[in-house]
Motif scaffolding. Structure first.
Motif, PDB file in Angstrom:
ATOM      1  N   LEU A 187       3.579  15.668 -10.522  1.00  0.00           N
ATOM      2  CA  LEU A 187       3.269  14.926  -9.761  1.00  0.00           C
ATOM      3  C   LEU A 187       3.567  13.880  -9.951  1.00  0.00           C
ATOM      4  O   LEU A 187       2.973  13.549 -11.660  1.00  0.00           O
ATOM      5  CB  LEU A 187       2.422  15.423  -9.208  1.00  0.00           C
ATOM      6  N   LEU A 188       4.528  12.671  -9.105  1.00  0.00           N
ATOM      7  CA  LEU A 188       4.259  11.352  -9.387  1.00  0.00           C
ATOM      8  C   LEU A 188       4.110  10.719  -8.535  1.00  0.00           C
ATOM      9  O   LEU A 188       4.106  11.178  -7.095  1.00  0.00           O
ATOM     10  CB  LEU A 188       6.328  10.995  -9.631  1.00  0.00           C
ATOM     11  N   ALA A 189       3.291  10.048  -8.857  1.00  0.00           N
ATOM     12  CA  ALA A 189       2.350   8.996  -7.441  1.00  0.00           C
ATOM     13  C   ALA A 189       3.356   7.254  -7.739  1.00  0.00           C
ATOM     14  O   ALA A 189       3.350   6.940  -8.519  1.00  0.00           O
ATOM     15  CB  ALA A 189       0.880   8.279  -7.813  1.00  0.00           C
ATOM     16  N   ILE A 190       4.020   7.405  -6.783  1.00  0.00           N
ATOM     17  CA  ILE A 190       4.138   5.645  -6.846  1.00  0.00           C
ATOM     18  C   ILE A 190       3.713   4.958  -5.317  1.00  0.00           C
ATOM     19  O   ILE A 190       3.642   4.929  -3.722  1.00  0.00           O
ATOM     20  CB  ILE A 190       6.278   6.278  -6.202  1.00  0.00           C
ATOM     21  N   ASP A 197       6.346  -4.830   4.276  1.00  0.00           N
ATOM     22  CA  ASP A 197       5.336  -6.120   3.540  1.00  0.00           C
ATOM     23  C   ASP A 197       5.250  -5.834   2.465  1.00  0.00           C
ATOM     24  O   ASP A 197       4.313  -4.979   2.500  1.00  0.00           O
ATOM     25  CB  ASP A 197       3.800  -5.267   4.542  1.00  0.00           C
ATOM     26  N   ALA A 198       5.763  -7.026   1.716  1.00  0.00           N
ATOM     27  CA  ALA A 198       5.667  -6.781   0.366  1.00  0.00           C
ATOM     28  C   ALA A 198       4.061  -7.048  -0.358  1.00  0.00           C
ATOM     29  O   ALA A 198       4.326  -6.933  -1.168  1.00  0.00           O
ATOM     30  CB  ALA A 198       6.620  -7.458  -0.377  1.00  0.00           C
ATOM     31  N   MET A 199       3.302  -7.469   0.561  1.00  0.00           N
ATOM     32  CA  MET A 199       1.998  -8.035   0.415  1.00  0.00           C
ATOM     33  C   MET A 199       1.531  -6.349   0.294  1.00  0.00           C
ATOM     34  O   MET A 199      -0.312  -6.732  -0.592  1.00  0.00           O
ATOM     35  CB  MET A 199       1.357  -8.889   0.808  1.00  0.00           C
ATOM     36  N   HIS A 200       1.111  -5.446   0.938  1.00  0.00           N
ATOM     37  CA  HIS A 200       0.826  -4.511   0.909  1.00  0.00           C
ATOM     38  C   HIS A 200       0.954  -3.103   0.254  1.00  0.00           C
ATOM     39  O   HIS A 200       2.217  -2.987   1.759  1.00  0.00           O
ATOM     40  CB  HIS A 200      -0.058  -4.453   2.289  1.00  0.00           C
ATOM     41  N   SER A 201       1.507  -2.556  -0.003  1.00  0.00           N
ATOM     42  CA  SER A 201       1.746  -1.284  -0.566  1.00  0.00           C
ATOM     43  C   SER A 201       1.526   0.060   0.309  1.00  0.00           C
ATOM     44  O   SER A 201      -0.251  -0.173   0.384  1.00  0.00           O
ATOM     45  CB  SER A 201       2.163  -1.268  -2.071  1.00  0.00           C
ATOM     46  N   ALA A 202       2.379   1.078   0.188  1.00  0.00           N
ATOM     47  CA  ALA A 202       1.580   2.568   0.202  1.00  0.00           C
ATOM     48  C   ALA A 202       1.683   3.186  -0.776  1.00  0.00           C
ATOM     49  O   ALA A 202       2.701   3.058  -1.732  1.00  0.00           O
ATOM     50  CB  ALA A 202       2.585   3.031   1.688  1.00  0.00           C
ATOM     51  N   VAL A 203       1.127   4.344  -0.783  1.00  0.00           N
ATOM     52  CA  VAL A 203       1.423   5.407  -1.642  1.00  0.00           C
ATOM     53  C   VAL A 203       1.723   6.556  -1.984  1.00  0.00           C
ATOM     54  O   VAL A 203       1.601   7.143  -0.192  1.00  0.00           O
ATOM     55  CB  VAL A 203      -0.030   5.610  -2.656  1.00  0.00           C
ATOM     56  N   ARG A 204       3.194   6.896  -2.088  1.00  0.00           N
ATOM     57  CA  ARG A 204       3.743   8.552  -2.246  1.00  0.00           C
ATOM     58  C   ARG A 204       3.643   9.507  -3.112  1.00  0.00           C
ATOM     59  O   ARG A 204       3.556   8.565  -4.673  1.00  0.00           O
ATOM     60  CB  ARG A 204       5.499   8.651  -1.148  1.00  0.00           C
ATOM     61  N   VAL A 205       3.276  10.482  -3.243  1.00  0.00           N
ATOM     62  CA  VAL A 205       3.333  11.591  -4.525  1.00  0.00           C
ATOM     63  C   VAL A 205       4.551  12.029  -3.723  1.00  0.00           C
ATOM     64  O   VAL A 205       4.545  13.149  -3.357  1.00  0.00           O
ATOM     65  CB  VAL A 205       2.091  12.311  -4.454  1.00  0.00           C
ATOM     66  N   LEU A 206       5.346  12.709  -4.835  1.00  0.00           N
ATOM     67  CA  LEU A 206       6.367  13.419  -4.854  1.00  0.00           C
ATOM     68  C   LEU A 206       6.532  14.580  -6.702  1.00  0.00           C
ATOM     69  O   LEU A 206       6.117  14.444  -6.952  1.00  0.00           O
ATOM     70  CB  LEU A 206       7.583  11.951  -5.285  1.00  0.00           C
ATOM     71  N   ARG A 207       7.556  15.411  -5.750  1.00  0.00           N
ATOM     72  CA  ARG A 207       7.617  16.134  -6.669  1.00  0.00           C
ATOM     73  C   ARG A 207       8.381  15.762  -8.218  1.00  0.00           C
ATOM     74  O   ARG A 207       9.716  14.968  -6.996  1.00  0.00           O
ATOM     75  CB  ARG A 207       8.115  17.325  -6.731  1.00  0.00           C
TER      76      ARG A 207
END
Length: 618
Positions: A187-190, A197-207
């Motif tokens: 698993l990779l978290a990015i 909005d460059a000041m507030h990131s979201a998180v996604r988990v990928l294979r």
């Protein structure tokens, strides 16, 4: 106008010895004193460590075998090296190689053990060209995930397996970067800002084939200003939990999220201010770093007890901390009065740099001032004697950063010369809650200067500062605020000292790295073509003809963050009207990692201020 050209000194030059060292000013000793960073250690080989030191006169990476005590310098470049990471098995040192500080380059690697087969630097990922770095994660099987950013491609992520060509698994025009790999490497978290909005990131988990496993996005498509950050996967086999930083309660704090099940565990750590965390190596708890009102402390969060247990540290600032496999905690600590040390809860100093220790300085005092956006926190250092003093307002960069009760050689140099030093945690600074940080929108620069003006008024009215001898100074965003303040508050300041500044916001936007363009679009609400009035209102170049104070500017000719062309545009306008100014250009990027170069820059700033304020030099 005076123009000064800089060159990089010999990085192998040793500090002065004997009588020369004895007569060296205290402020120079602070810069020359050897320092070390908090050592990073290999997760599966904890006796192998990597740290940064200026022992040779230039900041470089050092390998440390803790079992034998052997240390060796791993990198040696004229302009220094600070970005490096150990492979999990401790066999390889990865380090980022750019050109003269321009931050654009490739990952290199070398064997940890000097003299081992294959020793020497080699390209870590031969199939990938130069880029700005956007994170790196290394797996146990030799797999690497490399984040890259270029003006042409935006953000891309690449999986690199041993003996195979890199495979691109992600691409987007907006900013994104590598967070962490799970313990088993599946698993990779990015972090990404696809919502704009460059000041507030979201998180996604990928294979690792790029397929999406799960996502957390507290921005609700960019309509809500809440950010997330990846703090790391659980460090034990079979555990897919991911530690995430969030802002749901108005400050940074951690939550544990399992991307495979969707389960979230709210830790509800009830501490004021921002809270960060990392895993203990056995996954039984979290090492919690708590930052509040310019100081910090450490805690352990125990999962079994759902309890916080304080980790004893002295009053001041912990700049970094790590939990070791034996349960001890190592941390880099300092205060404004005492130089940094790498300490351990097991007792004593962990890593002593070679050579004499830096002289101490004076402690900071806290000042709370009512400003237009709420109470502003400032840190004050006073020289000996009675005020009012000539006073330097040393403005921090970022802007998402904050000054703290930590050792800093620059402010201490001013105190040695009889100046009071005031550092302001203006709106936009971290450590005072999300609302304070996120207040910096659209009226960029002008908002911060309102807070600085309120503290300036307090400093004069309280008898601390001489109103005829006020210096506005700073580097990076602090240099930007210096030039903007000299133009928008021309009667307030006696001298300006701007290092690596934004001077012409429109040209800076077009020349800077892509990630900073995204940040500027967020801060100002668009591009210079979309919101020209906002860029004009926030650009120092707009007000250059109103500047009255003498101005000193220093700039790196390879700087990708505050590029040289926009500085030259501002300097040309100063020169055209015959304004008093000096310019110092040096062969590096956004600052220098060479100690003698940094000393030279501080000396030039001191001499400029002393000359134009008419105060006595020391």
């Amino acid at each position: 106008m005076t123009e000064i050209t800089g060159s990089t000194p010999d990085s192998t030059a040793a500090p002065a010895a004997g009588s020369a060292a004895a007569s060296m000013p205290e402020w120079e000793k602070r810069f020359r004193a050897p320092r070390v960073s908090l050592p990073d250690w290999a997760e599966d080989a904890p006796e192998r460590a990597l740290f940064v030191s200026n022992a040779t006169g230039t900041y470089e990476l050092y390998a440390w075998d803790r079992a034998t005590g052997e240390q060796r310098q791993a990198t040696d470049r004229p302009n220094g090296t600070t970005d490096g990471v150990l492979s999990l098995d401790g066999e390889w040192i990865w380090w980022f190689s750019d050109t003269d500080g321009d931050e654009f380059g490739v990952w290199m690697r070398q064997r940890f053990a000097a003299g081992a087969d294959g020793a020497g630097d080699e390209p870590a990922v031969p199939g990938l060209g130069p880029s700005y770095p956007a994170g790196l994660a290394l797996g146990r099987d030799g797999t690497a995930v490399v984040g890259r950013s270029t003006d042409e491609d935006g953000s891309t992520l690449h999986v690199v397996r041993p003996g195979e060509e890199p495979v691109e698994i992600y691409r987007h025009r907006e900013s994104a970067g590598v967070g962490d790999l799970s313990h088993d490497g599946s698993l990779l978290a990015i972090e990404h800002t696809e919502h704009g909005d460059a000041m507030h990131s979201a998180v996604r988990v990928l294979r690792l084939d790029g397929s999406v496993v799960a996502q957390l996005d507290d921005t609700e498509g960019g309509t809500r200003e809440l950010g997330l950050e990846v703090l790391g996967f659980a460090p034990v086999e079979g555990d897919s939990r991911l530690l995430i930083g969030h802002q749901r309660r108005g400050r940074w704090e951690p939550v544990v999220w399992n991307p495979l099940t969707g389960e979230e565990t709210d830790l509800a750590i009830e501490l004021p201010g921002d809270v960060n965390a990392e895993w203990y190596p056995d996954g039984s708890g979290l090492l919690v770093a708590h930052s509040f009102e310019a100081r910090s402390e450490l805690w352990r969060y125990d999962f079994a007890k759902s309890a916080l247990i304080q980790v004893e540290t002295p009053a001041g600032t912990v700049s970094g901390a790590t939990a070791r496999p034996d349960g001890s905690v190592e941390y880099l600590w300092s205060s404004a009065a005492r130089p940094p040390e790498v300490r351990s809860t097991a007792g004593g100093v962990v890593l002593n740099p070679p050579g004499p220790a830096a002289p101490g300085s004076v402690p900071v005092e806290d000042a709370w001032v009512e400003g237009p956006g709420g109470r502003v926190h400032a840190l004050v250092q006073r020289p000996e004697g009675e005020g009012p003093f000539p006073t330097v307002f040393e403005i921090h960069g970022g802007p998402t950063w904050h000054d703290s009760d930590a050792f800093a050689a620059g402010p201490a140099a001013w105190v040695d010369h009889g100046f009071a030093v005031v550092r302001v945690n203006y709106r936009g600074s971290t450590g005072y809650g999300r609302e304070w940080t996120d207040a910096l929108k659209h009226r960029v620069g002008l908002i911060e200067l309102e807070d600085i003006a309120a503290v300036r008024e307090w400093a004069v009215d309280s008898g601390l500062a001489d109103p005829a001898k006020l210096v506005l100074a700073g580097g990076s965003w602090g240099g930007y605020l210096t030039l903007l303040g000299l133009g928008t508050q021309p009667d307030a300041w006696s001298v300006g000292l701007a290092a690596v500044p934004v001077a012409d916001y429109v040209t800076a936007y077009h020349d800077e790295m892509e990630a900073l363009k995204a940040m500027d679009r967020t801060l100002l609400g668009g591009t210079p073509e979309e919101v020209p009035e906002r860029f004009a209102a926030s650009s120092p170049l707009t007000y250059v003809d109103d500047v009255r104070a003498p101005v000193y500017i220093s700039a790196g000719v390879n700087d990708p963050r505050c590029p040289i062309r926009q500085v030259e545009n501002y300097v040309d306008r100063l020169a055209a009207r015959g304004a008093v100014h000096e310019v110092y250009r040096y062969d590096a990027g956004h600052g220098s990692l060479v100690v003698e170069e940094r000393i030279k820059q501080v000396r030039l700033e001191l001499e400029f201020a002393v000359k134009h304020l008419g105060v006595g030099a020391r």
